[in-house]
Design a protein around this motif. Sequence first.
Motif, mmCIF file in Angstrom:
data_model
loop_
_atom_site.group_PDB
_atom_site.id
_atom_site.type_symbol
_atom_site.label_atom_id
_atom_site.label_comp_id
_atom_site.label_asym_id
_atom_site.label_seq_id
_atom_site.Cartn_x
_atom_site.Cartn_y
_atom_site.Cartn_z
ATOM 1 N N PRO A 1 0.837 -1.199 0.000
ATOM 2 C CA PRO A 1 0.000 0.000 0.000
ATOM 3 C C PRO A 1 0.878 1.257 0.000
ATOM 4 N N LEU A 2 0.518 2.213 -0.820
ATOM 5 C CA LEU A 2 1.307 3.434 -0.958
ATOM 6 C C LEU A 2 0.780 4.537 -0.064
ATOM 7 N N ALA B 1 -5.947 8.954 -8.761
ATOM 8 C CA ALA B 1 -5.724 9.360 -7.375
ATOM 9 C C ALA B 1 -4.746 10.531 -7.338
ATOM 10 N N TYR B 2 -4.822 11.337 -6.291
ATOM 11 C CA TYR B 2 -3.906 12.469 -6.130
ATOM 12 C C TYR B 2 -2.456 11.997 -6.145
ATOM 13 N N VAL B 3 -2.185 10.840 -5.526
ATOM 14 C CA VAL B 3 -0.795 10.341 -5.512
ATOM 15 C C VAL B 3 -0.283 10.083 -6.919
ATOM 16 N N TRP C 1 -1.054 6.503 4.805
ATOM 17 C CA TRP C 1 -2.082 6.059 3.872
ATOM 18 C C TRP C 1 -3.308 6.868 4.271
ATOM 19 N N PHE C 2 -3.638 7.846 3.442
ATOM 20 C CA PHE C 2 -4.731 8.774 3.719
ATOM 21 C C PHE C 2 -5.658 8.738 2.513
ATOM 22 N N ASP C 3 -6.866 8.246 2.709
ATOM 23 C CA ASP C 3 -7.769 7.970 1.590
ATOM 24 C C ASP C 3 -7.968 9.148 0.646
#
Length: 152
Positions: free
Chosen positions: A6-7, A45-47, A90-92
């Motif tokens: 998980p990133l 996703a923002y990432v 890890w922030f949704d």
Amino acid sequence: ALATAPLGVKLEVIEDLLEQAQAKKLTTTKQVCDGLIKQQTANCAYVDTLDVGRVHKATCFISHAWAYDLADTVDVMRQVEEEKPDTVFWFDLVVNNQHEASNQHDTSARPFEWWRNTFQQSIQQIGSVVLVLAPWHKPIPLTRSWCLFEIM
């Protein structure tokens, strides 16, 4: 086992996001999602918009309510960072593709088995969960089945 870890992102990425949100007078996580994240991403996703050097293997899962002010959640992350420097969160809001569902917690796109197995394994692989609780007399996450599922 999961194919990939998980990133997550370090605090500085989330603080940059908070600064942008405050400039637009967006306060809650939901407002930041709708007024900033979705505006800056195109079905990703923002990432996925960040330089690869700013995305790392997550070491701390943040469980929170979207009704909270983002600043309060970031404050909790700062406290975690003080105790454990270089925490990767890890922030949704930043890790999940916010375009995939019109309702943030619309789980219909995935079968329950995915949530029970893959998602739960991801949280276990991250290894650390921080539950953001407010107000103290009746914390919102403890009234939300989704948040309870995350911390089980």
